[in-house]
Design a protein around this motif. Sequence first.
Motif, short mmCIF file in Angstrom:
data_model
loop_
_atom_site.label_atom_id
_atom_site.label_comp_id
_atom_site.label_asym_id
_atom_site.label_seq_id
_atom_site.Cartn_x
_atom_site.Cartn_y
_atom_site.Cartn_z
N MET A 100 63.55 58.72 57.44
CA MET A 100 63.97 57.39 57.87
C MET A 100 63.82 56.39 56.71
O MET A 100 64.70 55.57 56.47
CB MET A 100 63.16 56.95 59.10
CG MET A 100 63.50 57.73 60.36
SD MET A 100 62.27 57.59 61.68
CE MET A 100 62.53 55.92 62.24
N ARG A 101 62.71 56.51 56.00
CA ARG A 101 62.49 55.60 54.88
C ARG A 101 63.48 55.85 53.75
O ARG A 101 63.93 54.92 53.08
CB ARG A 101 61.05 55.76 54.37
CG ARG A 101 60.73 54.82 53.24
CD ARG A 101 59.29 54.83 52.90
NE ARG A 101 59.05 54.05 51.69
CZ ARG A 101 57.91 53.52 51.39
NH1 ARG A 101 56.89 53.66 52.20
NH2 ARG A 101 57.75 52.84 50.28
N GLY A 102 63.84 57.10 53.54
CA GLY A 102 64.72 57.43 52.43
C GLY A 102 66.20 57.49 52.78
O GLY A 102 67.02 57.86 51.93
N ALA A 103 66.57 57.10 53.98
CA ALA A 103 67.97 57.22 54.43
C ALA A 103 68.96 56.49 53.54
O ALA A 103 70.11 56.89 53.43
CB ALA A 103 68.09 56.73 55.86
N ILE A 165 60.13 57.42 71.27
CA ILE A 165 61.41 56.96 71.81
C ILE A 165 61.67 55.50 71.40
O ILE A 165 62.76 55.17 70.92
CB ILE A 165 61.45 57.14 73.34
CG1 ILE A 165 61.49 58.64 73.68
CG2 ILE A 165 62.63 56.39 73.96
CD1 ILE A 165 61.21 58.95 75.14
N ASP A 166 60.66 54.65 71.55
CA ASP A 166 60.82 53.24 71.19
C ASP A 166 61.11 53.07 69.69
O ASP A 166 61.96 52.28 69.30
CB ASP A 166 59.57 52.44 71.56
CG ASP A 166 59.40 52.27 73.06
OD1 ASP A 166 60.35 52.56 73.82
OD2 ASP A 166 58.29 51.88 73.49
N TYR A 171 65.07 52.02 65.30
CA TYR A 171 65.73 52.43 64.07
C TYR A 171 67.23 52.60 64.30
O TYR A 171 68.05 52.11 63.50
CB TYR A 171 65.12 53.74 63.54
CG TYR A 171 65.58 54.10 62.15
CD1 TYR A 171 64.86 53.68 61.04
CD2 TYR A 171 66.74 54.83 61.95
CE1 TYR A 171 65.28 53.99 59.76
CE2 TYR A 171 67.17 55.15 60.67
CZ TYR A 171 66.44 54.72 59.58
OH TYR A 171 66.87 55.03 58.31
N LEU A 172 67.59 53.27 65.38
CA LEU A 172 69.01 53.47 65.68
C LEU A 172 69.73 52.14 65.90
O LEU A 172 70.84 51.93 65.40
CB LEU A 172 69.18 54.37 66.91
CG LEU A 172 68.81 55.84 66.74
CD1 LEU A 172 68.78 56.55 68.09
CD2 LEU A 172 69.75 56.53 65.77
N GLN A 173 69.12 51.23 66.64
CA GLN A 173 69.73 49.93 66.90
C GLN A 173 69.91 49.13 65.61
O GLN A 173 70.90 48.43 65.44
CB GLN A 173 68.90 49.15 67.91
CG GLN A 173 68.98 49.73 69.30
CD GLN A 173 67.94 49.14 70.25
OE1 GLN A 173 67.21 48.22 69.91
NE2 GLN A 173 67.87 49.71 71.45
#
Length: 183
Positions: A100-103, A165-166, A171-173
Amino acid sequence: MALEHALLVALSERPASGLELTKRFETSLGFFWHATHQQIYRVLARMEADGWVTVEVVEQDGRPDKRVHTPSDTGRKVLAEWLATPTPMETFRSELAVKMRGASYGERAALLRNLREVRADHALRLATYERMEREQFPEPAGLEPRLRDRWLVLRGGIRLERFWIDWIDEYLQAHEPHTMETS
């Protein structure tokens, strides 16, 4: 923690054969401490050799005898000493968090697809935990301490799944295609 300690806890709750322990790991302890069938049998044999468990051989019709393991006095002492030993703060190690950090340095769309799959897995596990709570602990207020401990660990699992989940939702939002930066 070693697998031995997890097995001592499980056997303290209820004596069991290796096969029964494997099944219990798949439906309870295995949610937070993974062990294969082979590992359980290997460690049980070592625990027996070390005098941590006693074994009762139970004859079965048409099947091999069943070996039921129970903590020995030595095993109960080992478990009590381990329980009394201070536990350092758990470290958080997550391959997903690093991705996630390196996306920004790779293919974010592939990560977002993976995150949706991971989220679905966490939602499924959350539903499983919540079902277990409803079925096994319908009235938690009156639980005896041994069962209260099991319920509270299950509650921790529920909270952990909600956290995942939260966090994944956030992240997705934040990275929906219409809000993504082009640079």
